[in-house]
Design an enzyme around this catalytic site. Sequence first.
Site, PDB file in Angstrom:
ATOM      1  N   ASP A  93      -1.492  -0.929   5.989  1.00  0.00           N
ATOM      2  CA  ASP A  93      -1.818  -0.492   7.351  1.00  0.00           C
ATOM      3  C   ASP A  93      -3.087  -1.147   7.872  1.00  0.00           C
ATOM      4  O   ASP A  93      -3.493  -0.916   8.999  1.00  0.00           O
ATOM      5  CB  ASP A  93      -1.929   1.037   7.418  1.00  0.00           C
ATOM      6  CG  ASP A  93      -2.983   1.571   6.451  1.00  0.00           C
ATOM      7  OD1 ASP A  93      -3.757   0.770   5.908  1.00  0.00           O
ATOM      8  OD2 ASP A  93      -3.018   2.801   6.248  1.00  0.00           O
ATOM      9  N   ASP A 141      -7.120  -2.578   3.503  1.00  0.00           N
ATOM     10  CA  ASP A 141      -6.421  -3.697   2.868  1.00  0.00           C
ATOM     11  C   ASP A 141      -6.767  -5.043   3.496  1.00  0.00           C
ATOM     12  O   ASP A 141      -6.096  -6.032   3.214  1.00  0.00           O
ATOM     13  CB  ASP A 141      -4.902  -3.481   2.973  1.00  0.00           C
ATOM     14  CG  ASP A 141      -4.485  -2.097   2.536  1.00  0.00           C
ATOM     15  OD1 ASP A 141      -4.997  -1.653   1.500  1.00  0.00           O
ATOM     16  OD2 ASP A 141      -3.680  -1.464   3.226  1.00  0.00           O
ATOM     17  N   ASP A 147       0.864  -1.168   0.000  1.00  0.00           N
ATOM     18  CA  ASP A 147       0.000   0.000   0.000  1.00  0.00           C
ATOM     19  C   ASP A 147       0.911   1.231   0.000  1.00  0.00           C
ATOM     20  O   ASP A 147       2.100   1.132   0.311  1.00  0.00           O
ATOM     21  CB  ASP A 147      -0.893  -0.022   1.243  1.00  0.00           C
ATOM     22  CG  ASP A 147      -1.840   1.160   1.295  1.00  0.00           C
ATOM     23  OD1 ASP A 147      -2.287   1.607   0.227  1.00  0.00           O
ATOM     24  OD2 ASP A 147      -2.124   1.630   2.411  1.00  0.00           O
TER      25      ASP A 147
END
Length: 1151
Positions: free
Chosen positions: A839, A843, A483
Amino acid sequence: MDRRGSLVESQSGASPSPRNPLLCPDSHMDVQGYRWVYWRVWLCRWGAVLSLGLLLILFHWRPRLAVRARCCSCPLALADVLLLRDSFGQRYVVEVLTEDMEDSSMELVADLEDSDWRDTVQLHREEKTLLRYYLFEGLRYVWLARKGAFCRVSVLNEDWTCNDLYSFQRGLSHLEQSSRKKVYGPNLIDVPVKSYMRLLVEEVLNPFYMFQVFSITLWMVDKYYYYASCIFLISLLSISVSLYETRKQSTTLRSMAQLVTNVTIRRSSGEEECVSSVELVPGDCLLIPQEGLLLPCDAVLLAGECMVNESMLTGESVPILKTPLPAGEGRYSSQAQRRHTLFCGTQLIQARGGSSDGGGATAVVTSTGFFTAKGDLISSILHPQPINFSFYRDATKFLFFLGVVALIGTIYSLVVLSRSNATWTELVIRALDVVTIVVPPALPAAITTGTIYAQRRLKSQGVFCVSPPRINVCGKVSIFCFDKTGTLTEEGLDVWGVVQAGQAGFSELLPDPRLLPAGPMLSALACCHTVALLEGQPLGDPLELRMIQSTGWELIEPEGDQKALDAEFGGHRVLAVMRPPAQEVSVSEAGAIVRRFPFSSSLQRMSVVTVAPGGRPALAFIKGAPEMVASLSLRETVPEQFSSILRNFASEGFRVLALGYKPLDGKTDWRTLERGVVERDMQFLGLLVMKNMMKPESGEVINTLKLAQLRTVMVTGDNILTAVNVARNCGMMGSDERVMFVHATPQTAQSTPKLRFHLGEGGTQGTMEVLTEGLYQSGISYHLAVNGKSFSALCDYFPEYLPKVLMRATVYARMAPDQKTQLVKELQKLNYRVGMCGDGANDCGALRAADVGVSLSEAEASVASPFTSKSDNISCVPLLIREGRCSLVTSFSLFRYMALYSLIQFCSVLVLYTEKTNLGDLQFLFFDLVLVTLLAIVMGRGGPSEEVHPRRPSASLLAVPMVGGLFLHTSLIVLGQLAALFITKSQDWYVPLNSTKTGAANLPNLEDTSVFALSGYQYIIMAVVVTKGYPYKKPLYHNVVFLCILLILFAVMTWLVLCPGPVFSRLLQLNNIPDMNFKLLIVALAALNLLTCFVLELLIDHGLLSCRLLRGNRPSKKKYKQLDLLLSDCPSWPPLNQALSSAQYTVIGLS
């Protein structure tokens, strides 16, 4: 009725349960129904008695056989017992339970739920109404006749709409609540803690310990009393430690899982009642106090706002503001409406705005027990999904291979012993003894030793793991996805400036928003956020905190008398007030936020409704992705330079947000206003430009992974140009490498699907010509960049091009959470072992779907991923890979050592059987305990290498180098032992043993002494040979304990060979050989054996048994390697500036 059925989930993706398709890969189960046949049951009971319990042990190992022996197949509706088979092929046996239901209760519940209930309760109506259900992995499945299947009980409330949930605000009556509890069960995440006696029985009945019992009994019969007694004591100690650890873990998990507290609910009579959280059922109206609470269920927020810490669930440490669910006929989904859903196990820090005095909040329970988010986390720990990893698959197959070796040895021993006129009892004992030698009971345990050491090292460095077997999988990761925001770059952003939009276009960049004139732009920056106060300190998204700070406005929340503040702003319910600095009060008015629509990753925007003092004017503000805000704004308000300005900022790596506003009718009821109405026909205000700084560790880690030939990919929700800039800055893309953008459009009424590739900014005409001539011939490296819309179109319309794009794409931008999950799965289809680091906030699905998911969080365990790192940067990724490779190599080494230990002893016993003798009782004990066990314990202590090597370690136990190496080493072992035996027989002082005796009764003798001496060295030699260091582990000298024990054991064996003394000679039943030259010759033979085995291992490591040498240059079976080779030979890919059509659309069109 069909005898087989399906266990079905909710048929839509809108189930309130957190167990959605993104988190669970496949929840479908095949179910077969059986009912008891009592004559079969009694027959099995007699069989158990006559077999002395062996039949019960067989049934314990194979419950499926027990069901088929005692039951007959029947329709599911009449079943007493169910045989389940999940999507992984695993089978389970569960018993169908029944619940007595009062007719009046069921009629009441039937009125509330859909008609499936009536089918359920009318199926077995004799004297009582019965609810049929079963429990599996904590979840309750009820029989629904209309569906003809057992379904998760959550299917009964999956069709709840937002309006249905609002109807539950009135509360449930005692009768309604009691009826629902019988159906849904208690709100309890119950982790079973078994008694020590039950654990003992289950542990002893494990095939491993049953084999130990069999072996110990056999050794006692063979008069190996010392050895059998020691193994018995060690097994007893092992069982005791195992029972203690198992119960301790269960107790710890139970204390973490079980949450029982008192909560306040509203009854249908309007009264408020304090009840135990165990009594909660879906539909209960929950009253949340102002000071918050640790939530014992999943609930949807209907009134007020809550500040929630969801670190347990998502790994996101920043508190999140939850807002009331918008009313409407749309179906409720806990995933789609995450910003309105309160999840079990999360800490509600504060609640406000839900009552007339401004305090507390109101929510309705949607899920209880294991159907909650916390239940899903506990279930993933209790029942982890099987890992499709060749190392674990091959371990079982390898045991069968050793079983074949044992069979060959048994046949050989029977032939040899029968020639020596051994009795049938001796023949059986000796033959079975060979089996106990070849198949070592400790072999399965050796697989986990490396993992245990690695898990301890990871924990000491702040990386926690809830699925230890995945540590070995880390060693085979071939691609890692990252990410961007909060992972590669800092979570917080610095405001770079604002650009206002006007009739003449965009203004110049204004570095300080405080310099903005009073008006909608300044108000939008100050008011369009979800920041809240906790004990006077602002909490919320770091981006929004910086945005508010840049304006200098002050956030005020209602305290004490809510009505006074409401009256100041026209009687509207005020959630928060933004007041300008004192020096600006004369030119700027305060704004009261009366409604919030929080940010959604899928919508890429958030909005608020504000009013000025006196309730006028009412304004709606929107903030989000520039493309999204522009699409929701009136076209005439968006400057023509929008695309070029956005491209310039994004290509320089800035994070850009757009803002808009529109006036609203002040008489509108904000509580019922729909989001879609607010967020349309906006007036475009301008851009907020923020600088997102790269974390200092990101570039170094990416460079490390690239040097190790691991692909790195960025998956972000940000702008594609911003993502490309960050990818260049962190090293994913080289400065001399070109970027090509993939643009795929879906089918519409006016156009067919099209796929185009075009070169990014900075490409000259010469470069274009070179690229057109052929990328590979010209030596130009390139990367593809894809946005979320194009990725979806690729998946839907261009599946034939998707694998090629995946092979070369490095940046995936504007990706929604479900698209991130889909990307991971598509990469796995190409045989990549996929790692994902994020984080945790957006996700979760991708982290769970990946082979190795790493969540950057302060929590020790989260539902987001198998690994959680307390570090706020990606430095944990190389650590995980290094530890994974070290663990995998250590597991390999231990597995090989235990196999070679068995083969050494196997060879020794067969050689001595041929000579009509055998190893002594204490000789076996010395080998197994002093040498092998001690070495095996300390062998895995070596830590990982400091570097990540470009080549990944092998994960197959059945690969040619592995099996071939064992065969060659065994050959050298046999040659060494035979050489020792023949050298002994060739000596002048050699005296043959007594041929009238066999086995250990012939001890001491010269044959046994020579074989004992050399085989003792061989156990130590093999520990040296199979313990691999570089490039995956630190060199051998770093494992000081192992090195010291090696030297000590070498010294002990040399002492036993050269001058054991009368005491140890008598104890170990060794023949005292006076010839020192002969003893030195045995030591020299051992040294030669060490040298040959070491050289052989070096040759194997350098490809002596490489498949390429044996099979030629055969292409890899991995799809991504085949595709990489194909693309390397295809200079025309990708075709620049050409419109490619979908093959499936072309076929459909032609047909």
